[in-house]
Design a protein around this motif. Structure first.
Motif, PDB file in Angstrom:
ATOM      1  N   GLY A   8       0.788  -1.215   0.000  1.00  0.00           N
ATOM      2  CA  GLY A   8       0.000   0.000   0.000  1.00  0.00           C
ATOM      3  C   GLY A   8       0.823   1.270   0.000  1.00  0.00           C
ATOM      4  O   GLY A   8       0.259   2.360  -0.045  1.00  0.00           O
ATOM      5  N   LYS A   9       2.125   1.166   0.056  1.00  0.00           N
ATOM      6  CA  LYS A   9       2.975   2.354   0.120  1.00  0.00           C
ATOM      7  C   LYS A   9       3.264   2.905  -1.264  1.00  0.00           C
ATOM      8  O   LYS A   9       3.357   2.147  -2.224  1.00  0.00           O
ATOM      9  N   PRO A  10       3.422   4.236  -1.378  1.00  0.00           N
ATOM     10  CA  PRO A  10       3.757   4.824  -2.674  1.00  0.00           C
ATOM     11  C   PRO A  10       5.092   4.306  -3.189  1.00  0.00           C
ATOM     12  O   PRO A  10       6.024   4.083  -2.410  1.00  0.00           O
ATOM     13  N   ARG A  11       5.192   4.134  -4.497  1.00  0.00           N
ATOM     14  CA  ARG A  11       6.431   3.620  -5.071  1.00  0.00           C
ATOM     15  C   ARG A  11       7.033   4.542  -6.117  1.00  0.00           C
ATOM     16  O   ARG A  11       8.174   4.392  -6.474  1.00  0.00           O
ATOM     17  N   PHE A  39       0.177   1.248 -11.103  1.00  0.00           N
ATOM     18  CA  PHE A  39       1.230   1.907 -10.331  1.00  0.00           C
ATOM     19  C   PHE A  39       0.639   2.729  -9.191  1.00  0.00           C
ATOM     20  O   PHE A  39      -0.442   3.305  -9.317  1.00  0.00           O
ATOM     21  N   THR A  40       1.364   2.764  -8.086  1.00  0.00           N
ATOM     22  CA  THR A  40       0.994   3.589  -6.948  1.00  0.00           C
ATOM     23  C   THR A  40       1.860   4.843  -6.981  1.00  0.00           C
ATOM     24  O   THR A  40       3.082   4.758  -6.990  1.00  0.00           O
ATOM     25  N   LEU A 125      10.001  12.712   1.170  1.00  0.00           N
ATOM     26  CA  LEU A 125       9.522  11.597   0.349  1.00  0.00           C
ATOM     27  C   LEU A 125       9.389  10.330   1.192  1.00  0.00           C
ATOM     28  O   LEU A 125      10.237  10.046   2.050  1.00  0.00           O
ATOM     29  N   ASN A 126       8.355   9.572   0.916  1.00  0.00           N
ATOM     30  CA  ASN A 126       8.164   8.287   1.581  1.00  0.00           C
ATOM     31  C   ASN A 126       9.364   7.375   1.320  1.00  0.00           C
ATOM     32  O   ASN A 126       9.845   7.292   0.188  1.00  0.00           O
ATOM     33  N   PRO A 127       9.876   6.691   2.331  1.00  0.00           N
ATOM     34  CA  PRO A 127      11.026   5.803   2.122  1.00  0.00           C
ATOM     35  C   PRO A 127      10.783   4.709   1.090  1.00  0.00           C
ATOM     36  O   PRO A 127      11.731   4.143   0.539  1.00  0.00           O
ATOM     37  N   GLN A 128       9.501   4.399   0.837  1.00  0.00           N
ATOM     38  CA  GLN A 128       9.189   3.346  -0.128  1.00  0.00           C
ATOM     39  C   GLN A 128       9.320   3.813  -1.578  1.00  0.00           C
ATOM     40  O   GLN A 128       9.231   3.002  -2.496  1.00  0.00           O
ATOM     41  N   ILE A 129       9.524   5.109  -1.799  1.00  0.00           N
ATOM     42  CA  ILE A 129       9.664   5.617  -3.165  1.00  0.00           C
ATOM     43  C   ILE A 129      10.890   4.992  -3.812  1.00  0.00           C
ATOM     44  O   ILE A 129      11.995   5.052  -3.280  1.00  0.00           O
ATOM     45  N   ARG A 151      19.182  11.077  -2.315  1.00  0.00           N
ATOM     46  CA  ARG A 151      18.556   9.830  -1.858  1.00  0.00           C
ATOM     47  C   ARG A 151      19.161   8.577  -2.465  1.00  0.00           C
ATOM     48  O   ARG A 151      18.863   7.468  -2.029  1.00  0.00           O
ATOM     49  N   GLY A 152      19.964   8.746  -3.517  1.00  0.00           N
ATOM     50  CA  GLY A 152      20.489   7.564  -4.196  1.00  0.00           C
ATOM     51  C   GLY A 152      19.478   6.901  -5.105  1.00  0.00           C
ATOM     52  O   GLY A 152      19.586   5.715  -5.417  1.00  0.00           O
ATOM     53  N   ASN A 153      18.475   7.668  -5.552  1.00  0.00           N
ATOM     54  CA  ASN A 153      17.469   7.161  -6.494  1.00  0.00           C
ATOM     55  C   ASN A 153      17.870   7.479  -7.924  1.00  0.00           C
ATOM     56  O   ASN A 153      18.784   8.264  -8.171  1.00  0.00           O
ATOM     57  N   ARG A 154      17.159   6.908  -8.875  1.00  0.00           N
ATOM     58  CA  ARG A 154      17.232   7.332 -10.265  1.00  0.00           C
ATOM     59  C   ARG A 154      16.000   8.168 -10.564  1.00  0.00           C
ATOM     60  O   ARG A 154      14.992   8.088  -9.867  1.00  0.00           O
ATOM     61  N   PHE A 155      16.081   8.966 -11.622  1.00  0.00           N
ATOM     62  CA  PHE A 155      14.902   9.715 -12.025  1.00  0.00           C
ATOM     63  C   PHE A 155      14.735   9.607 -13.540  1.00  0.00           C
ATOM     64  O   PHE A 155      15.706   9.476 -14.289  1.00  0.00           O
ATOM     65  N   GLY A 156      13.481   9.619 -13.965  1.00  0.00           N
ATOM     66  CA  GLY A 156      13.139   9.713 -15.380  1.00  0.00           C
ATOM     67  C   GLY A 156      12.407  11.016 -15.609  1.00  0.00           C
ATOM     68  O   GLY A 156      11.878  11.629 -14.674  1.00  0.00           O
ATOM     69  N   PHE A 157      12.376  11.476 -16.854  1.00  0.00           N
ATOM     70  CA  PHE A 157      11.727  12.764 -17.115  1.00  0.00           C
ATOM     71  C   PHE A 157      10.888  12.704 -18.377  1.00  0.00           C
ATOM     72  O   PHE A 157      11.114  11.889 -19.277  1.00  0.00           O
TER      73      PHE A 157
END
Length: 421
Positions: A8-11, A39-40, A125-129, A151-157
């Protein structure tokens, strides 16, 4: 945490400049499409809404909406908490180096705001992102990029129009290099971004037309076929829709209308608002058009569709705007085509990717009111031509601009980064 709770967490965080916006139905349509694909999402907006109305699409979207501080002084505690949290993140060193380099190249309050907003976003941001997905490659992508590094995430645009043509090459090149992937909605925009894409990543940029969810549009109305501009009690009805900014060419359109033969019977409706509202209305009055032009202001999509169904011609005189700004492929042209309206526009930006001149609409050179007036008179006098062009435009949108293919592509790109619906 139990598995049921985890699901149920945002992704995915979707970052936008403003939400909701009446002028950005394509973003709302895509967000809803991704939700329907499983997608959430959660939405993060750099600005609060300025429109009083909402599209029905926005009411269907389930994603939580969060607002970053528009101005840092309005939320100093959030910014301070973001900074202290950032100092403990592994990406803080790279973030500081990048932010300082960008500030030296672009020493503006706007740049400082984006850095501060990124600090807030990274902390809240939610940690589950698992991934950040941003609309527009200029300021929103700056915030997304800085936060992703922290955060060490990737991003798309998703890049569209103004963000491509008014952002400096160095910034576009570096954002593309850091992004996991990017999409854009016109061939012209695609070619520009591919020019700046790293040679070892030729597939990083994809061409994805917005398209339309045709289930949201009624079947075209049956229009009278005899209206030809010769009956004052039955004028040909022209409609135009768009923000009152230079790139939409509304001044050119008004000048073209003023060049039409005085006896020709027509009326025009404009839908939209913007920074040039007062000057355009004053220009219409100076040209003697006040009794023939109706200004309806910004409207929800239901009102736009009603106006399209009540019209005979859709006109949009796209041209280069301030600072090199230009349109992509205006969604409203496709929306007008769903109602079998005859389309008149300019051979500029992404418009020719939809309209083939003389086949499913008419095109003239941009910034040429005299040519626009001639084409407009031709459509006003010829209802059979209007009907033929409108039917062909309708078929073109149905065959080549259905939005589900774009949702499929973006879903696949998100899943490449490990985000599963």
């Amino acid at each position: 945490m139990r598995l049921s709770e985890d699901r149920g967490k945002p992704r995915i965080a979707v970052i936008v400049k403003g939400y909701p916006r009446l002028s950005e139905t394509f973003i709302a349509q895509e967000i809803l499409g991704l939700e329907q694909a499983g997608f959430t999402l959660e939405i993060w907006s750099l600005r609060h809404p300025t429109d009083s109305a909402k599209h029905p699409l926005n009411h269907q979207i389930q994603a939580a909406v969060n607002y970053l501080p528009e101005y840092l002084y309005q939320a100093p505690l959030r910014v301070a908490k973001g900074l202290f949290a950032a100092m403990r993140r592994p990406g803080f060193g790279r973030f500081c180096a990048l932010a300082w380099r960008d500030l030296r190249r672009d020493p503006t309050p706007n740049r400082m705001r984006r850095i501060g907003q990124a600090l807030v976003l990274a902390r809240e941001l939610n940690p589950q992102i698992a991934q950040l997905y941003v609309h527009f490659l200029h300021t929103p992508a700056s915030v997304a990029r800085y936060a992703a590094i922290l955060r060490g995430n990737r991003f798309g645009f998703s890049a569209h129009a103004k963000d491509i043509w008014t952002t400096q090459d160095w910034e576009k090149r570096e954002k593309i290099a850091d992004a996991a992937w990017g999409v854009t909605c016109t061939r012209q925009g695609y070619d520009e971004l591919r020019r700046l894409t790293p040679p070892d990543a030729p597939d990083r940029i994809r061409l994805v037309y917005h398209g339309l969810d045709l289930s949201r549009f009624p079947e075209p109305p049956v229009r009278a076929t005899s209206t030809d501009g010769n009956q004052p009690k039955s004028p040909v009805r022209i409609v135009t829709v768009g923000r009152m900014v230079a790139k939409k060419g509304f001044s050119d359109l008004l000048q073209a209308l003023a060049m039409l033969p005085e006896h020709l019977a027509w009326q025009m409706v404009h839908i939209g608002s913007g920074e040039l509202k007062q000057s355009l209305q004053q220009e219409a009055e100076a040209l003697g058009l006040s009794d023939r032009v109706e200004w309806r202001g910004a409207m929800a999509q239901s009102g736009v569709i009603a106006a399209l169904r009540d019209a005979d011609i859709f006109a949009l005189a796209c041209r280069e705007g301030d600072g090199g700004d230009r349109d992509g492929l205006p969604n409203v042209l496709m929306e007008a085509a769903t109602q079998e309206l005859a389309l008149l526009s300019t051979a500029y930006a992404g418009v020719p990717e939809l309209i083939n001149d003389g086949e499913n609409g008419l095109l003239v050179s941009p910034a040429d009111p005299a040519a626009f007036a001639l084409a407009l008179e031709r459509l006003i006098r010829n209802p059979a031509l209007r009907r033929s062009l409108g039917q062909n435009a309708h078929a073109r949108v149905r065959n080549d601009f259905e939005f589900q293919s774009g949702i499929t592509t973006i879903s696949a790109l998100l899943q490449m980064q490990g985000v599963r619906p």
